[in-house]
Design an enzyme around this catalytic site. Sequence first.
Site, PDB file in Angstrom:
ATOM      1  N   ASP A 278      29.435  54.048  39.013  1.00  0.00           N
ATOM      2  CA  ASP A 278      30.709  54.353  39.661  1.00  0.00           C
ATOM      3  C   ASP A 278      31.833  53.446  39.184  1.00  0.00           C
ATOM      4  OD1 ASP A 278      32.319  55.802  41.578  1.00  0.00           O
ATOM      5  OD2 ASP A 278      32.319  53.970  42.769  1.00  0.00           O
TER       6      ASP A 278
ATOM      7  N   ASN B 266      40.140  45.826  43.741  1.00  0.00           N
ATOM      8  CA  ASN B 266      39.682  45.637  45.115  1.00  0.00           C
ATOM      9  C   ASN B 266      39.020  44.269  45.255  1.00  0.00           C
ATOM     10  OD1 ASN B 266      40.304  48.203  46.315  1.00  0.00           O
ATOM     11  ND2 ASN B 266      38.693  49.099  45.046  1.00  0.00           N
TER      12      ASN B 266
END
Length: 627
Positions: free
Chosen positions: A312, A468
Amino acid sequence: MSNFSNQIRASSSLIKRLKQRMTNSASLMQATRHFTTLEGHRPTIVHKRSLDILHDPWFNKGTAFSMTERDRLDLRGLLPPNVMTSEQQIQRFMADLKRLEVQARDGPSDPYALAKWRILNRLHDRNETMYYQVLIDNIEEYAPIVYTPTVGLVCQNYSGLFRRPRGMYFSGEDRGEMMSMVYNWPAEQVDMIVVTDGSRILGLGDLGVQGIGIAIGKLDLYVAAAGINPQRVLPVMIDVGTNNEKLLKDPLYLGLQEHRLDGDEYIAVIDEFMEAVFTRWPHVIVQFEDFQSKWAFKLLQRYRNTYRMFNDDVQGTAGVAIAGLLGAVRAQGRPMIDFPKQKIVVAGAGSAGIGVLNAARKTMARMLGNNEAAFESAGRQFWVVDAKGLITEERENIDLEALPFARKVNEASRQGLREGASLAEVVRVVKPDVLLGLSAVGGLFSKEVLEALKGSTSTRPAIFAMSNPTKNAECTPEDAFSIVGDNILFASGSPFQDVDLGNGHIGHCNQGNNMYLFPGIGLGTLLSGSRIISDGMLQAAAECLAAYMAEEEVLNGIIYPSTSRIRDITKEVAAAVVKEAIKEDLAEGYREMDARELQKLSQEEIVEYVKNNMWSPDYPTLVYKKD
């Protein structure tokens, strides 16, 4: 004789009509069978009763057990007599949640978000169905709690937060035992595994065994967004040690307190794990999550043509970024086919950055004719800057993955740039359409960098601060809009509030989060039965997301949808993945829907097929059967 003949003809006619009716009925039943949900309301057989049921979060309904079920499962007298509906249960829980959010804090240092996570986690521990209903109904509020940014805080504190095991742990000490270990997991079927080695959790670095929190959080979204049955998901931690000196010295750390395995020893552990899970569950999909760049690409290339797996960080991040980049072209009032004309400065050359660069180059090249010249032309649209500055072919010990994007020395020189030029310098010279941050360095887009972007030749420059968690975002939307101007396009990896620009104007903060894609990629792969997850399937997912927003929304600066629409987005993305798998002749079908039947489905029927195979958090009827 005539009368007898008439009777024969009448009987024959009746038989024909009956046969036709049976044929029509069978066809109707067959068509219906295809679109009957496999995650529906059929009774669930359980092999436990009494307190064992109440202590099992997979089957526990709490006060929602009917009186009939209480008698059937020996629960009468073990629960208060009033039978409550699931709606009443949720109403009680939400009232408690709002009251307990403050009380659950450990003190001034414990943020409200972590308090919410604790309370939701307790519900998850005792009643999974209700937990997912609460999550789905409040996905905008709670996705940032179970996933980024709060999950980063959870991982950092996981040794202290650990109460009940969830998932499986494989370690370097389990070598030679993994094939038998997988049979310790109670579920006969697992559809989705998210695995991490904890080496690069979000932008927080090596968190070792505590990284299991990210795998749990991702799978919560697979259930909530994609409707993967929660009894068929499995979070996995592969503990090969940690190089985090703080954890190595922490007496409360739950993982192996030794330095990480490396080289062939490391590969051997991952190989054994992959062989074990695919031996027990041949149709499982494995998502690799938060592996350090050093291994992310190598493992992806090692397994992607053999197993149903994807990474991912490399592929999901790339897909979401591509969708945003195509949206940025639309927001300029131009067709997506103009994407190859965009000048893009990329800050960050880790696994996420290189993943985005590869995907963007492929997308551009496909639009330009998909040949060698197209790839070469597409590669010239990127300027990559890492911790050492602009990457050119002069760079010593250049990472092989970054080499295709290194600027030619004479080309850079003609532009007035050199090896190692600063980000601000590159932005000032290139005047890019897009400034894309995947560096995990908070505040990297300084005032100097943003001031330089004001010189962009674009009518609507785009800033993507994608790192993030929140503290690692390259800049805040307030800084971006106030320094560069009101007309910019802004997107980030973690959620930010929209910015009030005054005079009734709003600066939209688009969250370009991977949750828009990875649940749909997983669900689409599952329902297609594809043997692998191809580049085409990933591209179809990204293009579906890019086209999801209406023209009016895009022109208004909104390029990513609201997370409140996540189940609908996931349904559409999954349908696009299924369609591409069929097109590439990779689809082998799922359960009763074989490959030939899949090929007959129209676009609308594929969407319906996906929708009807998404699990919903409804309490099933439980029927006891002795082992």
